[in-house]
Design a protein around this motif. Sequence first.
Motif, PDB file in Angstrom:
ATOM      1  N   MET A   1     -45.647  10.044 -30.984  1.00 51.27           N
ATOM      2  CA  MET A   1     -46.085   9.065 -31.732  1.00 51.27           C
ATOM      3  C   MET A   1     -44.840   8.022 -31.929  1.00 51.27           C
ATOM      4  SD  MET A   1     -48.280   7.602 -33.240  1.00 51.27           S
ATOM      5  CE  MET A   1     -48.678   6.567 -34.494  1.00 51.27           C
ATOM      6  N   THR A   2     -43.830   8.741 -31.228  1.00 51.52           N
ATOM      7  CA  THR A   2     -42.533   6.909 -30.832  1.00 51.52           C
ATOM      8  C   THR A   2     -42.896   6.357 -29.472  1.00 51.52           C
ATOM      9  OG1 THR A   2     -40.450   8.339 -32.226  1.00 51.52           O
ATOM     10  CG2 THR A   2     -40.008   6.871 -30.658  1.00 51.52           C
ATOM     11  N   ARG A   3     -42.788   7.821 -28.265  1.00 54.05           N
ATOM     12  CA  ARG A   3     -43.188   7.387 -27.399  1.00 54.05           C
ATOM     13  C   ARG A   3     -43.995   6.733 -26.903  1.00 54.05           C
ATOM     14  NH1 ARG A   3     -40.775   9.833 -23.297  1.00 54.05           N
ATOM     15  NH2 ARG A   3     -40.203  11.770 -24.074  1.00 54.05           N
ATOM     16  N   TYR A   4     -45.482   6.901 -27.971  1.00 52.91           N
ATOM     17  CA  TYR A   4     -46.746   6.026 -27.891  1.00 52.91           C
ATOM     18  C   TYR A   4     -46.005   4.658 -27.857  1.00 52.91           C
ATOM     19  CZ  TYR A   4     -51.293   4.160 -28.306  1.00 52.91           C
ATOM     20  OH  TYR A   4     -52.298   3.450 -28.203  1.00 52.91           O
ATOM     21  N   VAL A   9     -44.880  -1.274 -26.616  1.00 50.00           N
ATOM     22  CA  VAL A   9     -44.310  -2.558 -26.895  1.00 50.00           C
ATOM     23  C   VAL A   9     -43.561  -2.303 -25.293  1.00 50.00           C
ATOM     24  CG1 VAL A   9     -44.579  -2.673 -29.230  1.00 50.00           C
ATOM     25  CG2 VAL A   9     -43.205  -1.752 -27.986  1.00 50.00           C
ATOM     26  N   GLU A  10     -44.174  -2.015 -24.518  1.00 53.39           N
ATOM     27  CA  GLU A  10     -43.149  -1.957 -22.813  1.00 53.39           C
ATOM     28  C   GLU A  10     -41.246  -1.579 -23.259  1.00 53.39           C
ATOM     29  OE1 GLU A  10     -44.507  -4.771 -20.522  1.00 53.39           O
ATOM     30  OE2 GLU A  10     -46.554  -4.466 -20.416  1.00 53.39           O
ATOM     31  N   VAL A  11     -41.445  -0.715 -24.266  1.00 51.43           N
ATOM     32  CA  VAL A  11     -39.632  -0.435 -24.138  1.00 51.43           C
ATOM     33  C   VAL A  11     -39.282   0.976 -24.362  1.00 51.43           C
ATOM     34  CG1 VAL A  11     -37.984  -0.624 -25.948  1.00 51.43           C
ATOM     35  CG2 VAL A  11     -39.448  -2.298 -26.678  1.00 51.43           C
ATOM     36  N   SER A  12     -38.553   1.106 -23.180  1.00 52.66           N
ATOM     37  CA  SER A  12     -37.717   2.391 -22.897  1.00 52.66           C
ATOM     38  C   SER A  12     -37.783   3.143 -24.237  1.00 52.66           C
ATOM     39  CB  SER A  12     -37.076   2.760 -22.225  1.00 52.66           C
ATOM     40  OG  SER A  12     -35.783   2.130 -22.875  1.00 52.66           O
ATOM     41  N   SER A  14     -35.397   5.467 -24.710  1.00 51.26           N
ATOM     42  CA  SER A  14     -33.768   5.389 -24.975  1.00 51.26           C
ATOM     43  C   SER A  14     -33.372   4.013 -25.586  1.00 51.26           C
ATOM     44  CB  SER A  14     -33.076   5.962 -24.419  1.00 51.26           C
ATOM     45  OG  SER A  14     -33.530   5.405 -22.256  1.00 51.26           O
ATOM     46  N   GLY A  15     -33.881   3.079 -25.314  1.00 53.68           N
ATOM     47  CA  GLY A  15     -33.397   2.194 -25.488  1.00 53.68           C
ATOM     48  C   GLY A  15     -34.027   1.550 -26.920  1.00 53.68           C
ATOM     49  N   TYR A  16     -34.850   1.975 -27.311  1.00 51.07           N
ATOM     50  CA  TYR A  16     -35.164   2.119 -28.555  1.00 51.07           C
ATOM     51  C   TYR A  16     -34.581   2.589 -29.662  1.00 51.07           C
ATOM     52  CZ  TYR A  16     -37.763   3.123 -33.489  1.00 51.07           C
ATOM     53  OH  TYR A  16     -38.377   3.024 -34.406  1.00 51.07           O
ATOM     54  N   TYR A  17     -33.940   3.906 -29.507  1.00 48.44           N
ATOM     55  CA  TYR A  17     -33.278   4.656 -29.871  1.00 48.44           C
ATOM     56  C   TYR A  17     -31.634   4.014 -29.671  1.00 48.44           C
ATOM     57  CZ  TYR A  17     -36.060   8.369 -30.730  1.00 48.44           C
ATOM     58  OH  TYR A  17     -37.508   8.760 -31.535  1.00 48.44           O
ATOM     59  N   ARG A  18     -31.050   3.148 -29.070  1.00 47.75           N
ATOM     60  CA  ARG A  18     -30.004   2.671 -28.923  1.00 47.75           C
ATOM     61  C   ARG A  18     -29.854   1.558 -29.506  1.00 47.75           C
ATOM     62  NH1 ARG A  18     -29.879   0.488 -23.918  1.00 47.75           N
ATOM     63  NH2 ARG A  18     -29.920   2.162 -23.052  1.00 47.75           N
ATOM     64  N   TRP A  19     -31.315   0.885 -29.865  1.00 47.79           N
ATOM     65  CA  TRP A  19     -30.692  -0.195 -30.618  1.00 47.79           C
ATOM     66  C   TRP A  19     -31.374   0.215 -32.320  1.00 47.79           C
ATOM     67  CZ3 TRP A  19     -34.875  -1.464 -34.669  1.00 47.79           C
ATOM     68  CH2 TRP A  19     -35.009  -2.742 -34.566  1.00 47.79           C
ATOM     69  N   LEU A  20     -31.488   1.976 -32.655  1.00 45.48           N
ATOM     70  CA  LEU A  20     -32.056   1.795 -34.000  1.00 45.48           C
ATOM     71  C   LEU A  20     -30.479   2.270 -34.156  1.00 45.48           C
ATOM     72  CD1 LEU A  20     -34.388   2.606 -36.014  1.00 45.48           C
ATOM     73  CD2 LEU A  20     -34.422   5.056 -35.118  1.00 45.48           C
ATOM     74  N   GLY A  21     -29.908   3.218 -32.891  1.00 52.01           N
ATOM     75  CA  GLY A  21     -28.444   3.369 -33.287  1.00 52.01           C
ATOM     76  C   GLY A  21     -27.233   2.473 -34.021  1.00 52.01           C
ATOM     77  N   ALA A  22     -27.468   1.150 -33.690  1.00 47.19           N
ATOM     78  CA  ALA A  22     -26.724   0.319 -33.646  1.00 47.19           C
ATOM     79  C   ALA A  22     -26.742  -0.877 -34.656  1.00 47.19           C
ATOM     80  CB  ALA A  22     -26.498  -0.566 -31.905  1.00 47.19           C
ATOM     81  N   GLU A  23     -27.990  -0.655 -35.749  1.00 48.48           N
ATOM     82  CA  GLU A  23     -27.550  -1.128 -37.090  1.00 48.48           C
ATOM     83  C   GLU A  23     -26.893  -1.092 -37.972  1.00 48.48           C
ATOM     84  OE1 GLU A  23     -31.153  -1.390 -40.308  1.00 48.48           O
ATOM     85  OE2 GLU A  23     -31.354   0.153 -39.144  1.00 48.48           O
ATOM     86  N   GLU A  24     -25.673  -0.223 -37.631  1.00 46.39           N
ATOM     87  CA  GLU A  24     -24.528  -0.589 -38.510  1.00 46.39           C
ATOM     88  C   GLU A  24     -23.647  -1.541 -37.975  1.00 46.39           C
ATOM     89  OE1 GLU A  24     -20.871   2.540 -39.978  1.00 46.39           O
ATOM     90  OE2 GLU A  24     -22.686   2.585 -39.382  1.00 46.39           O
ATOM     91  N   ASP A  25     -23.362  -1.250 -36.462  1.00 44.05           N
ATOM     92  CA  ASP A  25     -22.871  -2.406 -35.902  1.00 44.05           C
ATOM     93  C   ASP A  25     -22.932  -4.111 -35.532  1.00 44.05           C
ATOM     94  OD1 ASP A  25     -20.978  -0.580 -34.324  1.00 44.05           O
ATOM     95  OD2 ASP A  25     -21.847   0.261 -33.138  1.00 44.05           O
TER      96      ASP A  25
END
Length: 141
Positions: A1-4, A9-12, A14-25
């Motif tokens: 589902m995440t890949r779809y 939205v034309e986002v990789s 890995s970029g999505y998960y990196r953005w998700l993990g950087a929320e605390e920063d």
Amino acid sequence: MTRYLCELVEVSPSGYYRWLGAEEDRELRAAADEQDILLIKQHFDALRGKAGALVIKMRLEQISGVVMNHKKIRRLMGKAGLVAVIRQANPYRKMAKATQEHKTCPNLLERSLTKANLRKCFSLTSLICAMEADAGHTFPV
């Protein structure tokens, strides 16, 4: 589902998960920005809104002992909606004029230093210094 959804939205992924993990920063950076905005606002209000980013930068360094980049100060002033009511002269230029840092010296030797004569004058000066060095005198060039 995440890949779809990432393809949609034309986002990789890995970029999505990196953005998700950087929320605390991002939250920590936002909290630090809020503290810096309060400090900038103190100096802005102390000068009754007549201070731009460079004046605030100098005041932060001299009064508060805080070193902050002028680009960061401009960004935070824009974020907080702080705009100087009048445009003032650049404080660094004022300081350079007061100390006469880049002052042009008068031509005491009255040499004509045009483009054509410049090489000739430099050669003559070098020759004189070399002759005086041979005679035992040392003069800086």
